[in-house]
Design a protein around this motif. Structure first.
Motif, PDB file in Angstrom:
ATOM      1  N   ASP A 126     -21.461 -21.705 -26.752  1.00 46.40           N
ATOM      2  CA  ASP A 126     -21.038 -20.804 -27.889  1.00 46.40           C
ATOM      3  C   ASP A 126     -19.723 -21.348 -28.299  1.00 46.40           C
ATOM      4  OD1 ASP A 126     -23.048 -19.376 -27.399  1.00 46.40           O
ATOM      5  OD2 ASP A 126     -22.278 -17.940 -26.305  1.00 46.40           O
ATOM      6  N   LYS A 145     -23.378 -19.702 -32.171  1.00 48.29           N
ATOM      7  CA  LYS A 145     -24.225 -19.414 -30.900  1.00 48.29           C
ATOM      8  C   LYS A 145     -25.182 -20.644 -30.287  1.00 48.29           C
ATOM      9  CE  LYS A 145     -26.948 -15.891 -28.494  1.00 48.29           C
ATOM     10  NZ  LYS A 145     -26.067 -15.832 -27.551  1.00 48.29           N
ATOM     11  N   THR A 181     -23.005 -21.644 -21.713  1.00 55.83           N
ATOM     12  CA  THR A 181     -23.860 -20.544 -21.331  1.00 55.83           C
ATOM     13  C   THR A 181     -24.617 -20.654 -20.220  1.00 55.83           C
ATOM     14  OG1 THR A 181     -25.819 -21.781 -22.396  1.00 55.83           O
ATOM     15  CG2 THR A 181     -24.569 -20.394 -24.105  1.00 55.83           C
ATOM     16  N   LYS A 184     -21.290 -20.134 -17.735  1.00 52.46           N
ATOM     17  CA  LYS A 184     -20.389 -19.024 -18.190  1.00 52.46           C
ATOM     18  C   LYS A 184     -18.986 -19.535 -18.273  1.00 52.46           C
ATOM     19  CE  LYS A 184     -24.210 -16.509 -18.125  1.00 52.46           C
ATOM     20  NZ  LYS A 184     -24.990 -16.372 -19.414  1.00 52.46           N
TER      21      LYS A 184
END
Length: 198
Positions: A126, A145, A181, A184
């Motif tokens: 992202d 995204k 993603t 994280k």
């Protein structure tokens, strides 16, 4: 008459180990995805660092992220084992930091018309981009995204504000937030860009 019994065990034929293509990698968060040939049902796989740096999120998965990678050359080995047999292959990655333009000249000549950010992985990250003027006011923002078909809404900065009006020449500042993603991990990068129209 003497006789004896011999027990024979036949192992399954293993496939060729393939650690992937490798090559040059630019990374914001010192991590990237490695993809090797998948193991068969009777095999097990293992990643290891031959030279360089990196920690595998899941060293037994053919597709996994390697983290804490330093700039330079790293070589990784993918080993497939089938009981007493093993096959292995190595892959090389030349890792470097992303490149962000220090200036743009949106004059319509097709050269340096947009703020170029080299090193983003739009499939797995992202991306949030903000442009501020010299007074610290937000003049442009864009967000994308992760995903191959998620480009809707993403705009490259071409020296205009969020209403499409041309901004005055001068020094602007960018704030880039990149979220990988899978891991994280959040990376934040800031810097300046000079806007000139001639």
């Amino acid at each position: 008459r003497n006789s004896s019994k011999v027990k024979l065990t036949f192992e399954n034929q293993g496939d060729v180990a393939d650690a992937g293509k490798g090559g040059r990698v630019m990374t914001f968060d010192n991590s990237f995805l490695v993809k090797a040939s998948p193991v068969l049902s009777f095999e097990s796989g293992l990643w290891s660092v031959e030279s360089g740096s990196g920690d595998f999120v899941n060293d037994t998965s053919d597709s996994t992220y390697v983290r804490n990678v330093k700039a330079g050359l790293s070589i990784y080995k993918w080993t497939i084992k089938n009981r007493i047999c093993s096959l292995s292959d190595t892959v090389k990655y030349n890792v470097s930091s992303p490149i962000i333009s220090e200036g743009i000249s949106p004059d319509g000549d097709g050269i340096n018309d947009t703020l170029k950010i080299t090193g983003l992985d739009y499939y797995t990250q992202d991306v949030d981009l903000k442009i501020l003027n010299g007074a610290g006011a937000l003049v442009f923002s864009s967000y994308r995204k992760a995903g191959s078909d998620s480009g809707d809404g993403w705009l490259e900065w071409t020296g205009k504000d969020m209403k499409g009006n041309p901004l005055t020449e001068g020094t602007y500042y960018y704030l880039i937030k990149v979220i990988t993603t899978e891991t994280k991990h959040v990376s934040k990068v800031s810097g300046f860009v000079i806007l000139k129209r001639h």
